[in-house]
Each structure stands twice: as C-alpha cells, then as structure tokens.
Design an enzyme around this catalytic site. Structure first.
Site: not given
Length: 510
Positions: A184-185, A247
């Site tokens: 998950d960037h 996110h």
C-alpha cells in the site's frame, strides 16, 4: 542501516504502466543512493514479446518517467544500471507452464550470483495472483531450502471480505504468510510513518492521546482530479473501496493503535490489527444512514473551464450512483477512545489535493477567557501527509491590547525544512523494505480482513437499501453541503488549503 542481501526482483506484468512509471524509477533512485545490493538483477516478464534491449529502452532510455533524471547523469552510470535489467516473454497467458521463466531465473541467478533470493512482484490483476503463485510453486520457485522467496501483491486486495479471504487462502496454498507482502504505497510516505513517531516518542502528546483530552478526530483525503480514464474501473469500485478501505483505514489504525512492545514489524502489525478490530462495526441500516454519507460530483465550471460531471465520464453508467465522495462517522470500542467520534472523508473533484489528519483537543472545562467563537478555537494537532508535508499545532494566544481576547496561533514543522534529509519516494521505501525482509509497512492477512469487516456492511447497505441517497456536489467544491451535519456540535469539517497553515474555507468554483 540493514544490509541488503544479493537478490533478483522478478516483475510480473512488466510491460504495464506501473513498471515504467513507478517501479523502475524507484529502483533507479535506490541504485543512485547506493541502497541496492552488490549483485542485483531485475527480470521483467509478461505476455508481451520483448528482447532485453527493447525492455531496457521502454523502461529506461525512452521512458518519460526517467528522462529528466537521466539527462543529468553520466552515460556509463546509466548503462551500469540498465545492464541489470532483463526480460522474459511469458507466453500467451499467465496460467501456462513457467518452465522457460524458471530456466531464465536459474541462468541469471548463476550468472549474477543472486544466491537464490527472489522477490516476485505481481503488477497484475488480483484474479491472477493464485495462478501465478501456483505456477511458481510448480517450478519449485517458492521453496526456501536455499535462499529466501517473497511475493509482493498490489491493491486492490479483494472487492469485499469474502474475496479478500479467498485471495489470502489462494496465496497461502503456495506461500507462507511471512513471505507475502501486500503493498500500500500510502504507508511508504514519510509523514504516514511519522504518525508513530509523533505519538510514541513525545511525552507532550502520548499522555493526551485518549478520550480524556481529545474531542474528536477528522481525516480528509481530497483530490482535484476526477476519475479521468479510470471510469470503467471506478464505477465498480467507488471512493469507499478505492481509498477508505485501504489507505485511510491504514492511517486510522496508526492513530488508534496502542503502544507496541517494541518497533519490530510483528509487534506493530499486531497492534494495528487490534485497532482495526476495535472499530465499532455498523450493522443496522439506521446506524449506517445516520453516520455515513455518499456524494457524486456534477458538472460545473472551474476557473472558467467547464468540467464534466461523473456520469458524463468515459466508461461510467449514465445512471450510476457510485460515490466519488464518501464520509463516515464511527467510534472505537476500547478504553482509550470510548465515546470519541472519528470523521473520515475522501473525494474526487475537490478544491485542492490534500491528505491530513486533525486531532481536536477538548477545551478546558473552566473557561477563564471565553472566546466569541469557542468551537473554532479548540487546540488542534494537524498532521499533513500531502502536500506541504508537516505538522501544525494550533493554540490560543492573547491578542495584543486591552482585555483578554483570545486568537489562534500556529506552531509548525515542515519536512522541506530538513535540507539534509533525503526523503525516499513511497515505492523506494517499500521496495527496499521488502528487499531487506522488513514487513512493518506491509499489510498482514488478518489486517486486510479486519478492514473489510468494517467496510462490508456499509457497502452492502449502500447497494441494497432504497433509503440511501447519493447527493450531488458541484465539481471544485468541498462536497455535499449537508456533510457538515455529520460532525457533532456544529464543528464542521476543516477545509484545508494547499499550504499547511492555510485554512481558506472557500472553494475555487466560478
């Protein structure tokens, strides 16, 4: 700094956009920063036929994503990096035998001394994850008899709780959980990681980080863009799946979690899972209707330019009720947060691009110096994740002159002030962590499932209930006007500007 062992990175779907846009630039920056091991190889693979030379041209020499950096570099330096990249055609599909791929991996391993340490990066649709894992297992590429083996998978990790469990089970047939890295960037951003440091290394915050001192918490994730060319995908996903489930719930888990025993990956992930499991799940339709709101942007003009409404976007159903704006109010059922409301919103086509968390502290019980606008004078801790990354504290000071008039002042810190600090891009940090076997910033199976467990009932209600309304909001504004009614005691949302200290309260709609 941990030592990064010699290894090979095998990228599935290497002919796709992500490899050229994110992965190769991140690897180049790691190479330039001398973070890669002495013996390192990248092997791209996909259904497209390319030679090694053609792959190198596509992702390096002719890449728009590296052009500005390469123009300033010595040609020999660039060539040394490029020589580490290779390509292997996978054939017609991802389900056929990987015998040729396995042969190439073995040859490169022997030639370049990567010690049978392999990372498999799946830049492919989730529907292919299990097939790829099975084929790798069939070629004995998942065994850790000699060297370690890791697999990185991209989001979206599931469409709902059932599909997330199915994906986890599929991967677990062929890889142990400790080998699986769900990327998950957002967790690669320095400011997200700084949430932990801000909380647990400062005695001015941690003793106050509970229901006794915090009135409420709000998180805003806003984007100025619409769905662009992702209309077909987005119409099946929506804001709640696309941003909130992944996110934003990650950010929430870091805000809510209890102090871990130490800074090891498993201790931190244990506490994140406990935090997600403590979120009060809304199962009744009445609760969901009262505590959630969905909206969709409609056509308007921004800076004199006409902007399409969501239903006019390419690939979107003209009668779509898919949300481009989602706001959720919820509570956390544990001692620390009992009774403290959390408000989270995410949306497209808003006045500015911003992600921030705001901690609203309670006002003193006895007001010696009452303000005319008390509810807007609460002390705030604002953690800006993007852009203008930093931390802002808002507190009351006396206005010069007669009497005791109170006004808010700012005390701020900006990451940009750290001239000597080299801030890694999110993919740089996450790739390096995976190379070093550090899973702290990667989601664990039970973590993903706990997040879906909270979101699933809301999605089901929004899909099935006739009582759910999708409110329109003009593109370029801060969402449906009635979204302010979600926040208790008429506080309203903080509508942030581009700059951390800017609190404009107005939009750019013309």
């Amino acid at each position: 700094m941990k030592k990064t062992k010699n290894q090979m990175l095998v990228i599935f779907g290497a002919s796709g956009d992500l490899t050229a846009r994110k992965l190769i630039p991140a690897l180049y920056n790691l190479y330039k920063g001398q973070h890669l091991p002495e013996k390192f190889v990248v092997l791209g693979t996909s259904r497209s036929f390319m030679t090694d030379a053609e792959f190198r041209e596509k992702v390096v020499s002719e890449s728009d994503f590296l052009k500005s950096k390469l123009d300033k570099e010595d040609k020999d330096f660039i060539q040394q990096f490029t020589n580490q990249l290779f390509y292997q055609d996978l054939g017609d599909n991802y389900t056929d035998s990987y015998a040729n791929l396995a042969k190439r991996i073995k040859e490169l391993n022997e030639e370049h001394g990567t010690e049978e340490n392999y990372i498999f990066y799946l830049s492919t649709p989730p529907s292919l994850y299990e097939s790829i894992a099975k084929n790798l297992c069939d070629q004995e590429l998942t065994k850790e008899d000699t060297g370690w083996k890791r697999i990185i998978v991209e989001k979206p990790f599931g469409y709902d709780l059932a599909s997330a469990k199915e994906l986890n089970d599929g991967l677990h047939h062929y890889f142990e959980e400790k080998q699986v890295y769900r990327i998950d960037h957002y967790l690669g951003k320095e400011t997200v990681q700084n949430l932990l440091v801000t909380r647990f290394s400062n005695s001015i915050f941690e003793p106050l980080w509970n229901r006794n001192y915090i009135h409420h918490v709000e998180i805003t994730n806003a984007e100025t863009v619409g769905v662009e060319k992702r209309g077909g995908y987005y119409d099946k996903s929506g804001a709640l799946r696309d941003m909130f489930q992944s996110h934003l719930l990650q950010i929430i888990s870091l805000l809510v979690m209890e102090p871990p025993i130490n800074s090891s990956a498993e201790e931190i992930r244990d506490e994140k899972v406990k935090a997600l499991k403590s979120l009060r799940v809304m199962k009744d339709e009445k609760d969901i209707l009262e505590n959630t709101l969905r909206g969709q942007y409609v056509a308007s003009q921004i800076n004199g330019e006409k902007v399409k409404g969501y239903r006019e976007e390419e690939g979107v159903d003209p009668d779509s009720t898919t949300e481009t704006y989602a706001a959720v109010k919820f509570f956390v059922d544990n001692w620390r947060w009992k009774g403290v409301p959390f408000y989270v919103r995410t949306a497209k086509r808003m006045p500015t691009k911003v992600t921030e968390a705001v901690i609203h502290f309670k006002t003193p019980h006895h007001q010696v110096f009452p303000s005319q606008d008390t509810y807007r004078q609460d002390n705030k801790l604002i953690i800006r994740i993007q852009p203008d990354e930093g931390i802002l504290i808002k507190f009351g000071v006396k206005v010069p002159g007669l009497g005791f008039h109170v006004e808010q002042a700012n005390m701020d810190f900006y990451y940009s002030d750290l001239d000597s600090a080299q801030v890694m891009d999110a993919y740089e940090r996450l790739l390096l962590d995976a190379m070093q076997g550090d899973s702290t910033l990667y989601a664990r199976a039970d973590e993903v499932e706990a997040a879906w467990n909270f979101v699933d009932p809301i999605l089901k209600c929004w899909k099935e209930s006739d009582a759910v309304t999708t409110f329109g909001y003009a593109a370029g504004t801060w969402g449906p006007k009635n979204s302010d009614e979600l926040i208790a005691e008429k506080f309203g949302w903080r509508n942030p500007g581009d700059l951390l200290t800017d609190e404009s309260g107005f939009c750019i709609l013309s």
